[in-house]
Design an enzyme around this catalytic site. Structure first.
Site, short mmCIF file in Angstrom:
data_model
loop_
_atom_site.label_atom_id
_atom_site.label_comp_id
_atom_site.label_asym_id
_atom_site.label_seq_id
_atom_site.Cartn_x
_atom_site.Cartn_y
_atom_site.Cartn_z
N ASP A 104 0.86 -1.18 0.00
CA ASP A 104 0.00 0.00 0.00
C ASP A 104 0.90 1.23 0.00
O ASP A 104 1.98 1.22 0.60
CB ASP A 104 -0.87 0.05 1.26
CG ASP A 104 -1.97 -1.01 1.28
OD1 ASP A 104 -2.08 -1.77 0.30
OD2 ASP A 104 -2.71 -1.06 2.28
N HIS B 18 5.64 -6.89 -0.20
CA HIS B 18 5.46 -8.24 -0.75
C HIS B 18 6.17 -8.42 -2.09
O HIS B 18 6.61 -7.45 -2.71
CB HIS B 18 3.97 -8.52 -0.91
CG HIS B 18 3.21 -8.52 0.38
ND1 HIS B 18 2.60 -9.65 0.90
CD2 HIS B 18 2.95 -7.52 1.28
CE1 HIS B 18 2.00 -9.34 2.05
NE2 HIS B 18 2.20 -8.06 2.29
N SER C 88 8.09 5.06 5.22
CA SER C 88 9.18 4.34 4.58
C SER C 88 8.94 4.29 3.07
O SER C 88 7.91 4.73 2.58
CB SER C 88 9.28 2.93 5.14
OG SER C 88 9.18 2.94 6.56
#
Length: 293
Positions: A113, A169, A255
């Protein structure tokens, strides 16, 4: 104020920013910049913040944070007795049924996301950060033997604001190399700070690895830490991984995940390229389409 493009509604929206007034002051005032250089960017400051976020007392921040940023907690796994501390909440896991991965092998998905910028036909010697500030891929990863592999390829920069899901991911099936870690500072990766700190991605703590993917060739992953990020945690092993498998997560703080793909293996979706050209990030969700083979 940070404006971004919502791909689903095809409209511009204003991002809710954690500590916005503090960030603006730090990166926009002479005194704030002095405090930044003396204390905020240092590892010890992030360690102190991380220590607090790992303590039970930090739980008191969770409810306010959820309410302020309108986080839909129905998407996430909840421990039976609740989160033990703020960091456990921060790197919370999505429920399996809430993870939607585009299964078509020809589709490139978002690794997380966040808010994305995308560049095609990149010059590895002159990567653009913002406002014309340039750096090289070799500077970014501290390694000059593999950078030429990505000449005229694609670069995807996904910024994870503190309110977002903070696990990242794999975008394809394959095997991933061990992680190389590079020490650095802890500047914010908020667009405000990108305007003020030269080569911020090369200055911050970062880690990189190469995914030998089945459908998109070698993909270079770079994870960049930021202000108050206690740690970058890699959870994968060096065996075969599947598309959508977790690679790792960030502890507290905003981040960034940066992906590099080789020339002619992928076409990034038109809306993302067009918004990037305007200096606008697009909101993306883990597993959604961002390009095609």
């Amino acid at each position: 104020m940070i404006k971004f493009y919502n791909r689903k509604t095809e409209k511009y929206e204003i991002e809710l920013v954690a500590g916005e007034s503090y960030i603006n002051w730090i990166y926009s005032s002479p005194l704030g910049m002095k405090i930044l250089e003396l204390f905020v960017k240092k590892k010890i400051t992030s360690r102190i913040c991380g220590y607090y976020c790992d303590r039970a007392i930090s739980k008191i921040k969770i409810k306010k944070f959820v309410n302020e940023f309108k986080i839909d907690m129905a998407r996430f796994e909840m421990p039976e007795k609740g989160f033990n501390n703020f960091n456990e909440f921060f790197y919370r896991k999505l429920k399996k049924e809430k993870i939607n991965i585009e299964s078509d092998k020809k589709i490139l998905i978002s690794p997380c996301d966040g808010k994305i910028l995308a560049y095609e036909n990149i010059d590895i010697k002159m990567l653009i950060q913002i406002k014309g500030i340039t750096y090289s891929l070799a500077e970014l990863i501290g390694h000059d033997s593999i950078d030429s592999n990505y000449t005229e390829g694609s670069c995807l920069i996904v910024r994870l604001p503190p309110s977002d899901y903070h696990r990242f991911h794999f975008v394809d099936h394959g095997t991933c190399s061990p992680t190389t870690k590079i020490k650095g500072f802890y500047y914010s990766v908020n667009p405000t700070s990108l305007n003020r700190i030269k080569k911020i991605f090369c200055a911050n703590k970062r880690e990189w690895s190469v995914l030998n993917s089945e459908n998109f060739g070698e993909i270079l992953y770079v994870e960049v830490g930021a202000t108050f990020v206690g740690s970058i945690i890699q959870t994968y092993n060096n065996k075969k991984v599947e598309k959508g498998d977790e690679k790792g997560y960030f502890k507290f703080g905003g981040s960034t995940v940066i992906l590099f793909l080789k020339k002619d293996v992928c076409k990034i979706d038109k809306d993302i390229i067009e918004q990037t050209a305007k200096g606008m990030e697009c909101s993306v969700s883990l597993g959604e389409r961002i390009g095609s083979k």
